[in-house]
Scaffold this active site. Sequence first.
Site, PDB file in Angstrom:
ATOM      1  N   ILE A   4       0.817  -1.218   0.000  1.00 60.46           N
ATOM      2  CA  ILE A   4       0.000   0.000   0.000  1.00 60.46           C
ATOM      3  C   ILE A   4       0.847   1.263   0.000  1.00 60.46           C
ATOM      4  O   ILE A   4       0.300   2.368  -0.083  1.00 60.46           O
ATOM      5  CB  ILE A   4      -0.943   0.020   1.216  1.00 60.46           C
ATOM      6  CG1 ILE A   4      -0.129  -0.068   2.518  1.00 60.46           C
ATOM      7  CG2 ILE A   4      -1.960  -1.092   1.123  1.00 60.46           C
ATOM      8  CD1 ILE A   4      -0.993   0.038   3.764  1.00 60.46           C
ATOM      9  N   VAL A  63       5.666  -0.567   2.554  1.00 60.22           N
ATOM     10  CA  VAL A  63       4.564  -0.703   3.496  1.00 60.22           C
ATOM     11  C   VAL A  63       3.524  -1.640   2.878  1.00 60.22           C
ATOM     12  O   VAL A  63       3.150  -1.485   1.712  1.00 60.22           O
ATOM     13  CB  VAL A  63       3.934   0.663   3.825  1.00 60.22           C
ATOM     14  CG1 VAL A  63       2.834   0.504   4.877  1.00 60.22           C
ATOM     15  CG2 VAL A  63       4.998   1.633   4.327  1.00 60.22           C
ATOM     16  N   LYS A  82       5.780  -2.347   7.901  1.00 57.93           N
ATOM     17  CA  LYS A  82       6.831  -1.654   7.162  1.00 57.93           C
ATOM     18  C   LYS A  82       8.070  -2.536   7.195  1.00 57.93           C
ATOM     19  O   LYS A  82       8.551  -2.919   8.271  1.00 57.93           O
ATOM     20  CB  LYS A  82       7.109  -0.290   7.781  1.00 57.93           C
ATOM     21  CG  LYS A  82       8.217   0.480   7.074  1.00 57.93           C
ATOM     22  CD  LYS A  82       8.410   1.864   7.674  1.00 57.93           C
ATOM     23  CE  LYS A  82       7.239   2.740   7.315  1.00 57.93           C
ATOM     24  NZ  LYS A  82       7.485   4.153   7.709  1.00 57.93           N
ATOM     25  N   ASP A  98      12.343  13.102  10.583  1.00 60.95           N
ATOM     26  CA  ASP A  98      11.812  12.997   9.223  1.00 60.95           C
ATOM     27  C   ASP A  98      10.357  13.473   9.188  1.00 60.95           C
ATOM     28  O   ASP A  98       9.479  12.809   8.649  1.00 60.95           O
ATOM     29  CB  ASP A  98      11.907  11.557   8.718  1.00 60.95           C
ATOM     30  CG  ASP A  98      11.701  11.471   7.199  1.00 60.95           C
ATOM     31  OD1 ASP A  98      11.914  12.486   6.512  1.00 60.95           O
ATOM     32  OD2 ASP A  98      11.312  10.401   6.712  1.00 60.95           O
TER      33      ASP A  98
END
Length: 665
Positions: free
Chosen positions: A14, A22, A37, A130
Amino acid sequence: MLELIGRYRIHEQIGEGAMADVYRAHDPHIDRPLAIKVLKAEYRQDREYAARFLREARAAGALSHPGIVTVFDVGEVDGFPFIVMELLDGEPLSEVLRRGPMPPSQVIPIAIQLVDALAYAHGQGVIHRDIKPSNIILSPDGRSLKLLDFGIAQLAEADPVAEADSYKTQIGQVIGTPRYMSPEQALGRELDVRSDIYSIGIVLYEMLSGRRAFGGGSAAAVTAQIVNVDPAPLAEVAPNTPRGLQFIVGKAIAKQPAQRFADAARLSDALRRELSVAQVVAREAAAQRSYLPLQVRLTLLMALITAIVLAIAVGTVLSRQRAAMRGVALSSGNAISAFVANNAALRAVDNAALPADQQDWVPVQAFVQNAAADPNLRGLLVTDAGGVVRAAIDQSLIGRPYRAPTDEPLVADRDGVTIRAADGGQSFRFVRPITYAGRSFGTVDLRLNQAILRSAARVSTWLLVLLAVVTLGTVALVSFLSARLLQAPITRLGDALMEIARGNLDFRISHSRQDEFGELFDGVNLVAQSTQERQEAVEALLLDRPAPTQSPPPPPPPPPPAEPPVAEPLAASSEPTPFTRPMEPDEASEPLGAAAPAMEDVAPEPPAEAVEEPEPVIAPPEPEEAAEPAQVEEPEPPQEMLAPPWPHDEDEDRTLVDPQDEQRR
């Protein structure tokens, strides 16, 4: 594609990031959908990096906050490091921003949730590193969010071994998305919580303006802008942003970490204060839209007051007028009945002493017939002492017994005269006895018409009503025009105050009025100017203050040099003045002590042996006190780091620097 990782069954991919893929998965033990993940192959080959990934992912998995995605499991199966997390229903912020900027009223609550989530993570010793729109998932209603991807998070406090490994990894690579990196992160320096605050500021900038803070088609260009260029001011790219929110974003994206908010908690407090101000401004704006304009309200108010005053005045006048007319009618009827009774009294006294067949009432009947010509008389009759009608306007009543009406309302009864409202209130009936020498010899019954009086009353009433309407209309018109004259300056004053409340202190009212409104305008301009000067002073203090640097310890003092032999001054010598020759390139790298000959070698020689070009005389250096070491300027980022040769995209850029290049530098 993977089908099974541990007990988790993989359904479909996805999503894909720069470091991990993922997948939508299912946990058969608890029958729950979730997301997994998995680290990409190029990163799985570095076992040290994979171990660090798992270590920091476990630290992120310990976070439990409504604004942070829940991590259920972290592990490694068959060389596949993975993170198991909740499967979210929503839309990434990056997709929302593709549709354009967001209003400040929506940005501030989202920013508070994001900052609170990071404040919690920072309190647990985890730095995200991030933060970007694609790592922020908004709920379907757009009111709540989840922060993702702590996979490259850094532990703020780690054990010595892990800290050494982390430091070595930081030297070899710069991790994160370049467009949202802080300057210190782009330069590969040591990070703290203020690096996340910078990334939040860049995300808020993009949410408010609908454009990215740093353009550029390559990671090198973006990185260079992050380090050296400030984004365009929000006042230019998003002028509807409140001044307070502009200041918060500007402080968050300051180049120097010391000029930013010290931690996420302080940033959250600043955003909450701005939210409270925005809510007050919104309520005031809504209140302004909910009421009628000033000219309408003032016109209605003045018209209502005037109508009330006129109603009271007209009512009072009409009431007094009716009372006066009634008094006039009663006085007139009383006088007429008294006149008739006085004229009939002598004849009634004379007839009272005579037999009925000898009585003479012709003069009285003639008088009554003459009185009938008066239109105000609706009826008149005269009776004798026995109560028989002897004279009347209606001759059919003559000779009949008189019966006084008793069902008519009594108006007054004074001095023996009874006054009643007859004919349904259309006339007054006056019943007066005919008296002589204290004896009654008959009765006079007179009905006086009120039609003329009522007609006069109606005319006067309509005239008063017309006057009231004209007065009311005049007052309403004057009030409306006056309110329009007041509305314009009041609107300008309200707009100026709203601009100041929104933080736009550049707003000024231009006018040439020489009245009270002119003084108000000048006062508002003065308040805006003084507030702006103070705010600019605070901003300069907070944003322009140099970052505190830690000066290195002073070097130990050098040993005292040996005293040189005393030589005579050169000015006293008869030798020609020596000159200093320029140093050769290879001599420039030698220390000063090696280039300076001893004093014995440069002593003056006898004149006979002097040469035309003597060797230069270089005096030994004077002993100097230990000076404070000069602060070394930070070098500009090397070009190798600003121009990485790896592929990237606009949102998922990951800047990586080869460890060998770093060692060569």
